[in-house]
Write a protein that holds these residues in place. Sequence first.
Motif, PDB file in Angstrom:
ATOM      1  N   GLY A 237     -16.686  -4.886  -4.024  1.00 17.92           N
ATOM      2  CA  GLY A 237     -16.486  -5.375  -5.277  1.00 17.92           C
ATOM      3  C   GLY A 237     -16.945  -4.357  -6.345  1.00 17.92           C
ATOM      4  N   LEU A 238     -16.767  -2.846  -5.665  1.00 20.21           N
ATOM      5  CA  LEU A 238     -17.551  -2.025  -6.328  1.00 20.21           C
ATOM      6  C   LEU A 238     -16.410  -1.296  -7.046  1.00 20.21           C
ATOM      7  N   GLY A 239     -15.101  -1.356  -7.205  1.00 22.79           N
ATOM      8  CA  GLY A 239     -14.019  -1.061  -7.972  1.00 22.79           C
ATOM      9  C   GLY A 239     -12.770  -1.633  -7.774  1.00 22.79           C
ATOM     10  N   VAL A 240     -11.705  -0.852  -8.374  1.00 21.92           N
ATOM     11  CA  VAL A 240     -10.378  -1.034  -8.035  1.00 21.92           C
ATOM     12  C   VAL A 240     -10.056   0.489  -7.539  1.00 21.92           C
ATOM     13  N   ALA A 241      -8.947   0.095  -6.699  1.00 21.40           N
ATOM     14  CA  ALA A 241      -8.069   1.809  -6.100  1.00 21.40           C
ATOM     15  C   ALA A 241      -6.654   1.099  -6.136  1.00 21.40           C
ATOM     16  N   VAL A 242      -5.823   2.474  -6.360  1.00 21.45           N
ATOM     17  CA  VAL A 242      -4.515   2.259  -5.890  1.00 21.45           C
ATOM     18  C   VAL A 242      -4.281   2.596  -4.287  1.00 21.45           C
ATOM     19  N   GLN A 243      -3.808   1.439  -3.667  1.00 18.86           N
ATOM     20  CA  GLN A 243      -3.571   1.619  -2.444  1.00 18.86           C
ATOM     21  C   GLN A 243      -2.268   1.245  -1.685  1.00 18.86           C
ATOM     22  N   PRO A 244      -1.653   1.955  -0.630  1.00 17.10           N
ATOM     23  CA  PRO A 244      -0.358   1.434  -0.252  1.00 17.10           C
ATOM     24  C   PRO A 244      -0.289   0.114   0.481  1.00 17.10           C
ATOM     25  N   GLU A 245       0.539  -0.457   0.200  1.00 14.49           N
ATOM     26  CA  GLU A 245       0.816  -1.748   0.720  1.00 14.49           C
ATOM     27  C   GLU A 245       0.274  -1.946   2.278  1.00 14.49           C
ATOM     28  N   PHE A 246       0.655  -1.280   3.002  1.00 12.49           N
ATOM     29  CA  PHE A 246       0.554  -1.318   4.532  1.00 12.49           C
ATOM     30  C   PHE A 246      -0.905  -1.247   4.922  1.00 12.49           C
ATOM     31  N   ILE A 247      -1.856  -0.738   3.856  1.00  9.61           N
ATOM     32  CA  ILE A 247      -3.402  -0.856   4.360  1.00  9.61           C
ATOM     33  C   ILE A 247      -3.838  -2.207   3.977  1.00  9.61           C
ATOM     34  N   VAL A 248      -3.492  -2.726   2.952  1.00  9.55           N
ATOM     35  CA  VAL A 248      -4.100  -3.788   2.125  1.00  9.55           C
ATOM     36  C   VAL A 248      -3.462  -5.155   2.165  1.00  9.55           C
ATOM     37  N   PHE A 249      -2.215  -5.183   2.951  1.00  6.54           N
ATOM     38  CA  PHE A 249      -1.663  -6.630   3.060  1.00  6.54           C
ATOM     39  C   PHE A 249      -2.134  -7.524   3.454  1.00  6.54           C
ATOM     40  N   GLU A 250      -2.950  -7.258   4.543  1.00  9.42           N
ATOM     41  CA  GLU A 250      -3.448  -8.516   5.189  1.00  9.42           C
ATOM     42  C   GLU A 250      -4.904  -9.075   4.439  1.00  9.42           C
ATOM     43  N   ASP A 251      -5.440  -8.045   3.640  1.00  5.98           N
ATOM     44  CA  ASP A 251      -6.484  -8.510   2.788  1.00  5.98           C
ATOM     45  C   ASP A 251      -5.892  -9.269   1.667  1.00  5.98           C
ATOM     46  N   LEU A 252      -4.824  -8.824   1.135  1.00  7.24           N
ATOM     47  CA  LEU A 252      -4.132  -9.495   0.130  1.00  7.24           C
ATOM     48  C   LEU A 252      -3.747 -10.796   0.360  1.00  7.24           C
ATOM     49  N   ALA A 253      -3.294 -10.943   1.698  1.00  3.03           N
ATOM     50  CA  ALA A 253      -2.890 -12.515   2.226  1.00  3.03           C
ATOM     51  C   ALA A 253      -4.011 -13.526   2.403  1.00  3.03           C
ATOM     52  N   ALA A 254      -5.118 -12.810   2.908  1.00  2.00           N
ATOM     53  CA  ALA A 254      -6.150 -13.465   2.895  1.00  2.00           C
ATOM     54  C   ALA A 254      -7.146 -13.858   1.758  1.00  2.00           C
ATOM     55  N   GLY A 255      -6.630 -13.251   0.581  1.00  2.00           N
ATOM     56  CA  GLY A 255      -7.387 -13.600  -0.510  1.00  2.00           C
ATOM     57  C   GLY A 255      -8.809 -12.875  -0.966  1.00  2.00           C
ATOM     58  N   ARG A 256      -8.824 -11.818   0.051  1.00  2.57           N
ATOM     59  CA  ARG A 256     -10.104 -11.054   0.139  1.00  2.57           C
ATOM     60  C   ARG A 256      -9.785  -9.902  -0.993  1.00  2.57           C
ATOM     61  N   LEU A 257      -8.740  -9.389  -1.129  1.00  4.84           N
ATOM     62  CA  LEU A 257      -8.295  -8.309  -2.258  1.00  4.84           C
ATOM     63  C   LEU A 257      -7.263  -9.045  -3.096  1.00  4.84           C
ATOM     64  N   GLU A 258      -7.137  -8.705  -4.414  1.00  7.21           N
ATOM     65  CA  GLU A 258      -6.275  -9.267  -5.471  1.00  7.21           C
ATOM     66  C   GLU A 258      -5.346  -8.050  -6.080  1.00  7.21           C
ATOM     67  N   ALA A 259      -4.164  -8.096  -6.210  1.00  9.02           N
ATOM     68  CA  ALA A 259      -3.250  -7.142  -6.779  1.00  9.02           C
ATOM     69  C   ALA A 259      -3.258  -7.370  -8.333  1.00  9.02           C
ATOM     70  N   VAL A 260      -3.311  -6.588  -9.092  1.00  4.82           N
ATOM     71  CA  VAL A 260      -3.381  -6.782 -10.732  1.00  4.82           C
ATOM     72  C   VAL A 260      -2.313  -5.667 -11.328  1.00  4.82           C
ATOM     73  N   MET A 261      -2.120  -6.002 -12.661  1.00  2.68           N
ATOM     74  CA  MET A 261      -1.152  -5.170 -13.438  1.00  2.68           C
ATOM     75  C   MET A 261       0.289  -5.213 -12.706  1.00  2.68           C
ATOM     76  N   PRO A 262       0.707  -6.215 -12.526  1.00  2.00           N
ATOM     77  CA  PRO A 262       2.120  -6.161 -11.834  1.00  2.00           C
ATOM     78  C   PRO A 262       3.175  -5.599 -12.478  1.00  2.00           C
ATOM     79  N   ASP A 263       2.968  -5.487 -13.977  1.00  6.14           N
ATOM     80  CA  ASP A 263       4.218  -4.921 -14.563  1.00  6.14           C
ATOM     81  C   ASP A 263       4.250  -3.318 -14.566  1.00  6.14           C
ATOM     82  N   TRP A 264       2.993  -2.780 -14.260  1.00  9.81           N
ATOM     83  CA  TRP A 264       3.039  -1.242 -14.187  1.00  9.81           C
ATOM     84  C   TRP A 264       2.665  -0.806 -12.697  1.00  9.81           C
ATOM     85  N   SER A 265       3.335   0.297 -12.058  1.00 12.56           N
ATOM     86  CA  SER A 265       3.282   0.645 -10.714  1.00 12.56           C
ATOM     87  C   SER A 265       3.505   2.322 -10.679  1.00 12.56           C
TER      88      SER A 265
END
Length: 307
Positions: A237-265
């Motif tokens: 919980g130290l901040g936000v980062a722009v990460q490639p999906e192949f690194i974070v997809f498991e943490d996203l699926a488990a709810g450990r991370l959350e993707a925000v600002m979906p209208d911007w990429s």
Amino acid sequence: MATLPDFEAWAIFARVASRGSFGRAAEDLGLSKSTVSKAVSRLEARIGAPLFHRTTRRLSLTEAGQQAVAGAERILGAGEEAEAAAIAQSAAPRGTVRLAAPMSFGLSHVAPLLPEFFAAYPDVSVDMELGDHQVDLIAGGFDVALRIAALGDSRLKARRLCRVRRLLVGAPAYFDRAGRPAHPRDLAGHACLGYSNLASRDRWRFLGPDGEEATLTPGGPVRTNNADALTPCLLAGLGVAVQPEFIVFEDLAAGRLEAVMPDWSPPPIALNLVTPPGALRPPRVSALIEFLARRLAAAQWAREAEA
């Protein structure tokens, strides 16, 4: 009576010049270092001039070597293509493939596939170099490289495998505390964890739903040249980062991370297989290329990015 050029020695000279070392050239060619050195000495005696400046720490081309290297590379390339064409129809893939891949992607998504590849091709070995710098395929003697980027024009041959989404992510607890940004301007008050191994290392660039563009200078407690190194800080919980999906997809699926600002990429990038120029390649290289193309494009994160 005129004698033929020493084609083998010229091919050996081309490999020494590209590798910058008698020892590395010998390893590539499966020859002894003394054999490689004698071949170059044979050429130097024949033309009456040195091809290399030799010191204990450095090997560099002389003026004569610089003039000769392009022709020698053509001899080596023509010989390799002729041999590959001759054996392609009958020989089973065998030998070593030199592969370059990004560090995080290679560890998480290429290395786990190798046992399956070796089971299918037991006579092929892979010399894999991992690193987030962009290698010179020709000078480094690589057969193929995986590159995650928007590729520019190049004499290399490229095969696009799939899109790679980059997502703005953070821990849910962080967003509960700091707020969920909806627009890049909202990031001004956020701790932004930076990945430095980009051409625009000091700028984040986003594209909006109507084609608009926004850039900002991220500021936060950490910046690193390896994206995996940001994961512990994100999960803490130290901040936000722009990460490639192949690194974070498991943490996203488990709810450990959350993707925000979906209208911007960030601007789009893709996973590409890149090879040196030339129409022909040895069966061992073709086998690895087709295997990686088939398996990587079928990954869950790759299918979702293409959907």
